[in-house]
Design an enzyme around this catalytic site. Sequence first.
Site, PDB file in Angstrom:
ATOM      1  N   ASP A   1     -15.227 110.724  36.961  1.00  0.00           N
ATOM      2  CA  ASP A   1     -13.856 110.143  36.535  1.00  0.00           C
ATOM      3  C   ASP A   1     -13.783 110.041  35.035  1.00  0.00           C
ATOM      4  O   ASP A   1     -14.610 110.048  34.323  1.00  0.00           O
ATOM      5  CB  ASP A   1     -13.930 108.503  37.221  1.00  0.00           C
TER       6      ASP A   1
ATOM      7  N   THR B   1      -8.634 112.146  49.270  1.00  0.00           N
ATOM      8  CA  THR B   1      -7.645 111.946  50.077  1.00  0.00           C
ATOM      9  C   THR B   1      -6.438 111.172  49.450  1.00  0.00           C
ATOM     10  O   THR B   1      -5.270 111.621  49.687  1.00  0.00           O
ATOM     11  CB  THR B   1      -8.016 111.514  51.625  1.00  0.00           C
TER      12      THR B   1
ATOM     13  N   TRP C   1     -10.095 111.122  28.812  1.00  0.00           N
ATOM     14  CA  TRP C   1     -10.678 112.040  27.965  1.00  0.00           C
ATOM     15  C   TRP C   1      -9.658 112.908  27.293  1.00  0.00           C
ATOM     16  O   TRP C   1      -9.575 113.139  26.016  1.00  0.00           O
ATOM     17  CB  TRP C   1     -11.906 113.040  28.630  1.00  0.00           C
TER      18      TRP C   1
ATOM     19  N   LEU D   1     -31.106 123.209  45.474  1.00  0.00           N
ATOM     20  CA  LEU D   1     -30.178 122.185  45.075  1.00  0.00           C
ATOM     21  C   LEU D   1     -29.248 122.054  46.306  1.00  0.00           C
ATOM     22  O   LEU D   1     -28.639 123.042  46.307  1.00  0.00           O
ATOM     23  CB  LEU D   1     -29.838 121.985  43.900  1.00  0.00           C
TER      24      LEU D   1
ATOM     25  N   ARG E   1      -0.958 112.041  42.994  1.00  0.00           N
ATOM     26  CA  ARG E   1      -0.769 112.538  41.817  1.00  0.00           C
ATOM     27  C   ARG E   1       0.518 113.498  41.562  1.00  0.00           C
ATOM     28  O   ARG E   1       0.678 114.170  42.603  1.00  0.00           O
ATOM     29  CB  ARG E   1      -2.225 113.091  41.224  1.00  0.00           C
TER      30      ARG E   1
ATOM     31  N   HIS F   1      -9.184 118.113  33.137  1.00  0.00           N
ATOM     32  CA  HIS F   1     -10.061 118.527  34.419  1.00  0.00           C
ATOM     33  C   HIS F   1     -10.578 119.689  33.873  1.00  0.00           C
ATOM     34  O   HIS F   1     -11.856 120.097  34.364  1.00  0.00           O
ATOM     35  CB  HIS F   1      -8.988 118.781  35.435  1.00  0.00           C
TER      36      HIS F   1
HETATM   37  C1  IPE Z   1     -11.323 112.975  37.293  1.00  0.00           C
HETATM   38  O1  IPE Z   1     -10.758 111.939  36.364  1.00  0.00           O
HETATM   39  C2  IPE Z   1     -11.209 112.707  38.629  1.00  0.00           C
HETATM   40  C3  IPE Z   1     -10.297 113.585  39.587  1.00  0.00           C
HETATM   41  C4  IPE Z   1      -9.564 113.095  40.526  1.00  0.00           C
HETATM   42  C5  IPE Z   1     -10.506 115.110  39.299  1.00  0.00           C
HETATM   43  P1  IPE Z   1      -9.375 111.349  36.405  1.00  0.00           P
HETATM   44  O2  IPE Z   1      -8.244 112.260  36.569  1.00  0.00           O
HETATM   45  O3  IPE Z   1      -9.240 110.342  37.437  1.00  0.00           O
HETATM   46  O4  IPE Z   1      -9.345 110.787  35.070  1.00  0.00           O
HETATM   47  P2  IPE Z   1      -8.596 109.470  34.423  1.00  0.00           P
HETATM   48  O5  IPE Z   1      -9.130 108.253  35.539  1.00  0.00           O
HETATM   49  O6  IPE Z   1      -6.878 109.429  34.600  1.00  0.00           O
HETATM   50  O7  IPE Z   1      -9.099 109.332  33.076  1.00  0.00           O
HETATM   51 MG    MG Z   2      -9.683 108.218  37.527  1.00  0.00          MG
END
Ligand code: IPE
Ligand code: MG
Length: 220
Positions: free
Chosen positions: A2, A48, A7, A113, A53, A19
């Site tokens: 997350d 899910t 970031w 792994l 988004r 991402h």
């Molecule tokens: C990555 O972080 C999680 C995924 C769904 C790929 P986020 O996209 O949730 O980042 P924040 O929470 O908006 O900072």
């Molecule tokens: Mg997030």
Amino acid sequence: MDGNGRWARKRNLPRVAGHQAGTNNLRRILRACVDQGIRILTLYAFSTENWRRPEEEVTGLMKILETVIARELDELDRNGVQIRHIGRMDRVPPGLQQKIKHAVERTRHNDQLILNVALNYGGRAEIVDAVRAMLAEGLHPDYIDEDTISRYLYTCGLPDPDLIIRTSGENRSSNFLIWQGAYSEFYVTDAYWPDFDEGELKKAVEQYGKRERRYGGVNQ
Ligand code: IPE
Ligand code: MG
């Protein structure tokens, strides 16, 4: 994993750049896992609920995942990483589905792994799928216990996670391995996922080593 969005925002970049940075982080974390003796790693890549988004972000993220598999597969295979997928395939774009299936097939005999990629994964959806499969097979209620349910989950055959790490400071499970994680140790760090490095992983593992796991019992 997350904190990609935050970031990026901190750097005035679009969320997809976060991402991208997040996937670039995978290599060092995988290497660090092997170095630190971790044998099974599950990465929560897309839930899910993440379909809610904006379309642009979802499409961008799917593209990035597709590129990342194509780019990393040779090296992952060479390093003995066994790739698995947990989640539902239905809404995943066909190109990405195909890449995942290929990666899973190609690496199935590797044993250094196990890398579970949770994509279009939801803990509740997983339980729904398990119940449906048990009913479809006509299982008698008397034969259903906790082990039975575990066997019908996507993680069939794998142990429950010892440690669940959440980055970016959020204190919730967000539908991640809710059955399997019933007694997992939780570790939350403020670091955003793209900044989560070997040192951060080491800190989490050290902290885990100090925990006393009682599973509801008492230690003598
Ligand atoms: C990555 O972080 C999680 C995924 C769904 C790929 P986020 O996209 O949730 O980042 P924040 O929470 O908006 O900072
Ligand atoms: Mg997030």
